[in-house]
Design a protein around this motif. Structure first.
Motif, PDB file in Angstrom:
ATOM      1  N   GLY A  50       0.804  -1.221   0.000  1.00  0.00           N
ATOM      2  CA  GLY A  50       0.000   0.000   0.000  1.00  0.00           C
ATOM      3  C   GLY A  50       0.834   1.267   0.000  1.00  0.00           C
ATOM      4  N   ARG A  51       1.931   1.257   0.714  1.00  0.00           N
ATOM      5  CA  ARG A  51       2.781   2.462   0.783  1.00  0.00           C
ATOM      6  C   ARG A  51       3.394   2.794  -0.569  1.00  0.00           C
ATOM      7  N   ASN A  52       3.415   1.814  -1.468  1.00  0.00           N
ATOM      8  CA  ASN A  52       3.916   2.049  -2.829  1.00  0.00           C
ATOM      9  C   ASN A  52       2.774   2.249  -3.831  1.00  0.00           C
ATOM     10  N   ASN A  53       1.558   2.454  -3.305  1.00  0.00           N
ATOM     11  CA  ASN A  53       0.376   2.698  -4.133  1.00  0.00           C
ATOM     12  C   ASN A  53       0.050   1.511  -5.046  1.00  0.00           C
ATOM     13  N   VAL A  54       0.319   0.314  -4.555  1.00  0.00           N
ATOM     14  CA  VAL A  54      -0.035  -0.906  -5.285  1.00  0.00           C
ATOM     15  C   VAL A  54      -1.133  -1.604  -4.493  1.00  0.00           C
ATOM     16  N   ARG A  55      -2.211  -1.904  -5.170  1.00  0.00           N
ATOM     17  CA  ARG A  55      -3.356  -2.569  -4.542  1.00  0.00           C
ATOM     18  C   ARG A  55      -3.296  -4.065  -4.827  1.00  0.00           C
ATOM     19  N   ILE A  56      -3.634  -4.863  -3.820  1.00  0.00           N
ATOM     20  CA  ILE A  56      -3.665  -6.324  -3.945  1.00  0.00           C
ATOM     21  C   ILE A  56      -5.028  -6.793  -3.471  1.00  0.00           C
ATOM     22  N   ASN A  57      -5.746  -7.495  -4.333  1.00  0.00           N
ATOM     23  CA  ASN A  57      -7.057  -8.036  -3.992  1.00  0.00           C
ATOM     24  C   ASN A  57      -7.171  -9.453  -4.526  1.00  0.00           C
ATOM     25  N   ALA A  58      -8.233 -10.140  -4.137  1.00  0.00           N
ATOM     26  CA  ALA A  58      -8.496 -11.492  -4.630  1.00  0.00           C
ATOM     27  C   ALA A  58      -9.979 -11.651  -4.926  1.00  0.00           C
TER      28      ALA A  58
END
Length: 130
Positions: A50-58
């Motif tokens: 998140g701190r790198n503005n990357v979202r991870i979802n499933a």
């Protein structure tokens, strides 16, 4: 892939899990366990990235029917009526899902419209998991 994403831009990673990873459904032990691990990995990576503005979802698909798939074989087999009754009883929408419904959820979660969603495990199951 996560290491290569530009930390100054926006990125998104989507994992494919299963409703078998959300609760005990009587699936093979190794299958449900591995899907639960994907869900945990999704949540942990979301916190880190998140701190790198990357979202991870499933996405956690339910019972998806498609040509030559396992569900099509089951409903066209000798116990087809029993499987159809099971779907009507267990799935509030009383039907199988379609591949394009999984694709629509994936497109949403990977799009900028979902820019404030991360660490989510989204069931796409017609309401089967409660």
């Amino acid at each position: 892939a996560l290491r290569r994403m530009d930390p100054r831009g926006e990125g998104a990673i989507l994992m494919i899990s299963s409703i078998a990873g959300l609760t005990g459904l009587g699936t093979p032990l190794t299958y449900g366990t591995s899907k639960a691990a994907i869900n945990h990995l999704t949540k942990e990576l979301a916190r880190v990235s998140g701190r790198n503005n990357v979202r991870i979802n499933a996405i956690a698909p339910g019972n998806i029917i498609f040509p030559d798939g396992e569900w099509e074989e089951r409903i066209n087999g000798e116990r087809g009526d029993a499987w159809t009754r099971w779907i009507k009883r267990e799935v509030p929408l009383q039907r199988f899902g379609k591949p394009e419904e999984i694709g629509s959820a994936a497109a949403f979660l990977l799009s900028p419209v979902a820019s404030f969603i991360t660490g989510a495990i989204v069931p796409v199951d017609g309401g089967q998991t409660r």
